[in-house]
Design an enzyme around this catalytic site. Structure first.
Site, mmCIF file in Angstrom:
data_model
loop_
_atom_site.group_PDB
_atom_site.id
_atom_site.type_symbol
_atom_site.label_atom_id
_atom_site.label_comp_id
_atom_site.label_asym_id
_atom_site.label_seq_id
_atom_site.Cartn_x
_atom_site.Cartn_y
_atom_site.Cartn_z
ATOM 1 N N ARG A 1 0.810 -1.214 0.000
ATOM 2 C CA ARG A 1 0.000 0.000 0.000
ATOM 3 C C ARG A 1 0.848 1.272 0.000
ATOM 4 N NH1 ARG A 1 -4.085 -2.089 2.204
ATOM 5 N NH2 ARG A 1 -2.452 -3.119 3.387
ATOM 6 N N THR A 2 1.694 1.408 0.990
ATOM 7 C CA THR A 2 2.451 2.653 1.141
ATOM 8 C C THR A 2 3.395 2.857 -0.028
ATOM 9 O OG1 THR A 2 2.318 2.349 3.524
ATOM 10 C CG2 THR A 2 3.899 3.951 2.743
ATOM 11 N N LYS B 1 23.803 -8.036 0.820
ATOM 12 C CA LYS B 1 25.235 -8.351 0.769
ATOM 13 C C LYS B 1 25.942 -7.860 2.026
ATOM 14 C CE LYS B 1 25.370 -7.737 -4.245
ATOM 15 N NZ LYS B 1 25.904 -6.854 -5.293
ATOM 16 N N ARG C 1 11.163 3.375 4.392
ATOM 17 C CA ARG C 1 10.436 2.491 5.305
ATOM 18 C C ARG C 1 11.488 1.567 5.896
ATOM 19 N NH1 ARG C 1 5.460 -0.735 5.509
ATOM 20 N NH2 ARG C 1 4.534 1.337 5.406
ATOM 21 N N HIS D 1 4.521 6.654 11.728
ATOM 22 C CA HIS D 1 4.069 6.487 10.353
ATOM 23 C C HIS D 1 3.280 7.753 10.017
ATOM 24 C CE1 HIS D 1 3.041 4.799 6.630
ATOM 25 N NE2 HIS D 1 2.525 3.649 6.988
#
Lengths: 428, 304
Positions: free
Chosen positions: B56-57, B84, B106, B134
């Site tokens: 969604r975001t 890595k 995020r 958020h």
């Protein structure tokens, strides 16, 4: 060279507190003379003017992590011993969580050999309770003691098995050595990154409750009572632990305890900006805990201030807060921070000397002080010297310190080990 | 708001929140056009950096950037050098060296966007960090309520569920209160974080007592994994005690709004009939998410 430390306030708790001249000859304390106009110093003797300074038995830090063997880029035994000397410490107890772990005689001997070569502060190695700190059995205490270990601890790892802790206390009793406990119930810590409470909630970091420390302190005290073994509780951070230790002492149990300067100098509010130099185990707690720690230091519940000097490089610290390694360095700030307690009249200067010199020595079972004939381990510090803590000036190889930029008052000006000057402050 | 990073609701003033919400209303109109694109951010580069899974975001930010004509690219943990063993610091410095204008991040660690903001020339927008914040979700929630109710001032928001692990809850608690609403919290005590009252929210003991008072009921996702940490006995019991079903909803106000930040566990925290019912504004939240993110991209680069 022989030394005459002249005109300082000599504090040797229980024996002396007053202006005196301290004479050091052939590596030993040769005498204390009080009063004005003492005789001319013997020929070839260096005279140190200690007016306005405090002269004490050498400070002992019961709890440091030097990273040799294994992680020498963070701290070697030599760099650690020099950092200790610069902080006014004449001796340190090194924790066994190196790679490999100090769980056998050869490693203990290696640590001591490196320390001898460094020729700065003395090292008293603490050996592991269990091989590899795995908590699955006992190390060979007899051999470790013979090789120079002064105590046993799985510091950094809690001893989860109550039976193992019981046996460690019992078995160590036979050798007259204490077990140092890192009191933590890891189940309750549950991977937490800081103290549980309003600040953690606001920052969205998972919390470690006070009970993670106090339930283990209670357990270990019960096991010390059961076995008669000497228990030393490391890095006390909570009001609850202070309380149970106070009760244990009132009941005459063989329990001693230390705290670290950050537990009385900071609270969890310091984590605010996700500064990983405020991350350590146990975590910084609340003001109420900090107040209880101060009270415990003043009333004798806590026996020692130990730095829990835990060097880490940017590799471990310049990362996300919850991923960052635990621990901060403290050897070069410990005395200055402890002196704030004296300046704030929380403790007396004599009590500070107990907490940083004679108290730790007693826990290690040593006769210690400034009496004639004793090894000349002496610290001279200037309690009113104002300066700003600057991590770039540190002797330690690491810089993980939350006190950078703090204005403080008081620091070591001379550190003497066995009659030899191992540190002298040159810029005042 | 030029040069401002959007890190959390705590660092936004009520005036700034109002400006964002009003700008978002204008932005929403663009999405209703036949040609859903304006040239506003032409020549600007937006990097979407998702250390944690998100549909969604991530798509919302991506669409927002494209509707404003910014060049956007996104990468996830799995497709970056993180696998890595590259550190966040190095990854960010490398992205920064390519001179993006905005980095949207995020991350599963609280505070990661703050760390980033300290070392970046680019503007940083937090798209969710650990359990911390958020902000874009809170802003789109506020936009949705404002759209439906015409105001935020004086409203009562009830947030239900796993408050402890929810960055959405934290950002909404702070954001709604800044705009004059009051916030009530309900959920199992095991999921109520210690000291949450310090953020100004009121913890209620029983969900059923709070429902009639609420103007907005926001249900949080409860994760099955929580059972392993002993936070709840079963999904069945959770649904019985803290789930929003039609029976519970009967006690709610006639004009209550039902919200959910997604993804939903139908039948656990929210019954399907409630999620799909007339009071639900769950999909409006998603629509408004694009508008709020367009507004933020526009404003942090100096738009007015």
């Amino acid at each position: 060279m022989d030394l005459l430390i002249r005109g300082g306030r000599v504090i040797d708790p229980g024996h002396c507190d007053g202006v005196a001249d301290l004479y050091i000859k052939d590596g030993k304390i040769a005498g204390l003379t009080h009063g004005e106009g003492s005789e001319a110093p013997p020929a070839g003797c260096r005279v140190v003017d200690a007016a306005g300074m405090v002269v004490t038995p050498g400070l002992i830090d019961l709890h440091v992590h030097f990273r040799e063997p294994g992680h020498e880029y963070k701290e070697t035994i030599a760099s650690g011993c020099r950092a200790a000397a610069a902080g006014g410490f004449t001796a340190v107890c090194t924790m066994p969580n190196t790679v490999p772990v100090n769980d056998c005689g050869q490693i203990t001997e290696f640590v001591l050999a490196q320390a001898r070569q460094a020729a700065a502060a003395r090292v008293y190695p603490v050996a592991a309770v269990s091989p590899g700190l795995r908590g699955e059995g006992l190390t060979e205490f007899a051999e470790l003691k013979q090789c120079g270990a002064v105590a046993f601890s799985d510091d950094g790892r809690p001893i989860v098995s109550s039976l193992l802790m019981r046996r460690a206390l019992e078995y160590a009793r036979g050798f007259g050595l204490p077990v140092i406990s890192h009191c933590e119930d890891p189940d309750l810590s549950d991977g937490g990154a800081m103290n549980e409470g309003a600040v953690a909630t606001r920052l969205g970091l998972s919390g470690i409750p006070n009970a993670a420390e106090s339930v283990m302190a209670m357990r270990d005290i019960a096991l010390s009572e059961l076995t008669g073994g000497a228990l030393h509780i490391a890095h006390v951070s909570t009001a609850q632990a202070v309380q149970v230790i106070r009760q244990a002492k009132a009941r005459g149990l063989r329990v001693t305890a230390e705290t670290a300067p950050h537990y009385f100098a900071l609270t969890d509010e310091a984590v605010q900006e996700y500064d990983t130099n405020t991350k350590m185990y146990p975590p910084l707690r609340t003001q109420a805990d900090s107040d209880a720690i101060r009270e415990g230091l003043a009333d004798g519940t806590l026996d020692a201030i130990a730095s829990d000097h835990a060097p880490h490089s940017s590799i471990e610290k310049m990362v996300e807060f919850d991923q960052a390694a635990n621990g901060i360095i403290g050897l070069e700030t410990s005395l200055s921070l402890a002196l704030t307690l004296v300046h704030e009249r929380v403790i007396s200067m004599a009590r500070l000397v107990e907490l940083m010199a004679t108290g730790p020595a007693r826990i290690l079972g040593r006769d210690y002080g400034l009496q004639t004939g004793m090894a000349a381990d002496v610290t001279v510090f200037k309690p009113d010297l104002e300066y700003t803590i600057d991590v770039e000036q540190f002797v330690s190889l690491s810089r993980n310190c939350p006190f950078n930029g703090w204005p403080v008052k008081g620091r070591a000006v001379m550190t003497i080990v066995g009659g030899r000057v191992v540190y002298e402050l040159t810029t005042t | 708001m030029r040069n401002k990073n959007i890190l959390d609701m705590a660092s936004l003033s009520p005036g700034e929140i109002k400006q964002i919400l009003e700008t978002a209303v204008r932005m929403k109109e663009i999405s209703r056009r036949a040609i859903k694109k304006v040239p506003t951010l032409r020549g600007k580069t937006v990097v979407h950096f998702f250390y944690e899974p998100s549909t969604r975001t991530k798509s919302s930010f991506d669409i927002a950037a494209k509707r404003l004509s910014a060049d956007s690219m996104s990468f996830s943990k799995a497709t970056s050098s993180v696998v890595k063993g590259e550190t966040l610091l190095d990854t960010i410095q490398n992205i920064e060296a390519m001179q993006p204008d905005i980095i949207v991040i995020r991350h599963s660690s609280a505070g990661a966007p703050h760390m980033l903001a300290k070392m970046c020339q680019a503007r940083v927008i937090n798209a969710g960090d650990g359990m911390h914040a958020h902000p874009t979700q809170a802003l789109l929630d506020m936009m949705t309520v404002r759209e439906k109710k015409g105001r935020l001032q004086g409203l009562k928001l009830l947030i239900v569920g796993d408050i402890a692990h929810s960055r959405v809850a934290r950002s909404n608690i702070i954001g709604f209160q800044k705009m004059g609403a009051t916030v009530m919290l309900a959920g199992p005590p095991t999921m109520m974080p210690m000291g949450i009252e310090a953020l100004g929210a009121k913890v209620v003991d029983h969900l059923d007592e709070a429902i009639p008072e609420a103007d907005i009921i926001m249900m949080l996702r409860v994760q099955k994994e929580r059972q392993q940490r002993f936070l709840m006995p079963s999904e069945r019991e959770y649904a019985n005690v803290y789930g929003l079903n039609l029976k519970r909803l009967q006690k709610a106000k006639r004009d209550v709004l039902i919200m959910h930040p997604g993804p939903m566990n139908r039948g656990v925290e929210i019954a399907p009939e409630v999620a799909d019912g007339p009071y639900s504004v769950i999909l409006d939240q998603v629509t408004n998410g694009v508008a709020v993110r367009m507004a933020l991209l526009y404003l942090v680069l100096g738009g007015k």
